[in-house]
Scaffold this motif. Structure first.
Motif, PDB file in Angstrom:
ATOM      1  N   GLY A 138       0.769  -1.236   0.000  1.00  0.00           N
ATOM      2  CA  GLY A 138       0.000   0.000   0.000  1.00  0.00           C
ATOM      3  C   GLY A 138       0.800   1.285   0.000  1.00  0.00           C
ATOM      4  N   LEU A 139       2.108   1.203   0.034  1.00  0.00           N
ATOM      5  CA  LEU A 139       2.895   2.437  -0.006  1.00  0.00           C
ATOM      6  C   LEU A 139       2.894   3.015  -1.415  1.00  0.00           C
ATOM      7  N   GLU A 140       2.887   4.336  -1.496  1.00  0.00           N
ATOM      8  CA  GLU A 140       2.990   4.967  -2.818  1.00  0.00           C
ATOM      9  C   GLU A 140       4.395   4.754  -3.366  1.00  0.00           C
ATOM     10  N   ALA A 141       4.607   5.003  -4.643  1.00  0.00           N
ATOM     11  CA  ALA A 141       5.837   4.608  -5.349  1.00  0.00           C
ATOM     12  C   ALA A 141       7.112   5.124  -4.684  1.00  0.00           C
ATOM     13  N   ALA A 142       7.171   6.409  -4.347  1.00  0.00           N
ATOM     14  CA  ALA A 142       8.397   6.967  -3.765  1.00  0.00           C
ATOM     15  C   ALA A 142       8.669   6.359  -2.386  1.00  0.00           C
ATOM     16  N   ALA A 143       7.638   6.209  -1.581  1.00  0.00           N
ATOM     17  CA  ALA A 143       7.809   5.622  -0.245  1.00  0.00           C
ATOM     18  C   ALA A 143       8.220   4.152  -0.356  1.00  0.00           C
ATOM     19  N   ALA A 144       7.657   3.431  -1.335  1.00  0.00           N
ATOM     20  CA  ALA A 144       8.030   2.031  -1.548  1.00  0.00           C
ATOM     21  C   ALA A 144       9.487   1.929  -1.978  1.00  0.00           C
ATOM     22  N   GLN A 145       9.924   2.861  -2.824  1.00  0.00           N
ATOM     23  CA  GLN A 145      11.322   2.872  -3.261  1.00  0.00           C
ATOM     24  C   GLN A 145      12.253   3.135  -2.081  1.00  0.00           C
TER      25      GLN A 145
END
Length: 184
Positions: A138-145
């Protein structure tokens, strides 16, 4: 990490990472002379400590981090590697008979390239898997990266801890192997 997670452009990322390797290259001759004078152990121990601290520092980088901090960590990491590679290469090749120096240098260069490529591939794979898992969570792309990069840096830091422990196992050079200041 710097581009996808922290939002820096490719140009800024490249410029931020440039000072560390440049400094490492400029300091290599000085580190080589120091290594000749004191042996590898007094340089490799602080080098591995610095490298380990820098790698673990990378896990703290979040969006909005000052660019100067990124540059500082990169410089610390490069300085740590410089304090490790030059003395260890010198000590390793110095253990060979002179007639085998060429073969030893070729072998070390080959192993260094292979290990670097394999290590980079492994760390990118770990980062990709962790990033995908974070995105599925569920993390958005930048946070997942950022999360994926943190996992990769934790793994890298763990390897650096092993290197740091090994650095303390390096035996000091015997007195007869120390370079003499009276030698030409």
């Amino acid at each position: 990490h710097l581009q996808l997670g922290l939002g820096f452009t490719a140009l800024v990322t490249g410029l931020a990472l440039l000072p560390g390797p440049v400094l490492q290259g400029l300091l290599a001759p000085l580190i080589g002379r120091l290594s000749d004078a004191v042996g590898p152990r007094p340089l490799v121990i602080p080098g591995t400590i610095l490298l380990t601290a820098a790698v673990f520092s990378m896990t703290t980088l979040r969006a909005g981090v000052p660019l100067a901090l990124v540059v500082g960590i990169s410089i610390a990491m490069s300085l740590g590697m410089g304090l490790i590679f030059t003395p260890m290469l010198t000590a390793t090749l110095g253990a060979l008979p002179k007639e085998l120096y060429g073969h030893g240098a070729a072998t070390m260069n080959t192993l260094q390239q292979l290990a670097g490529a394999a290590g980079a591939g492994l760390i990118v794979a770990i980062m990709s898997v962790a990033t995908s898992a974070a995105a599925r969570g569920g993390l958005e792309a930048a946070a997942a990266q950022i999360r994926g990069s943190q996992v990769a840096f934790l793994v890298s830091g763990s390897v650096a801890v092993v290197a740091m422990v090994c650095a303390f196992l390096i035996r000091p050079l015997p007195a007869e192997a120390q370079p003499s200041t009276t030698d030409g």
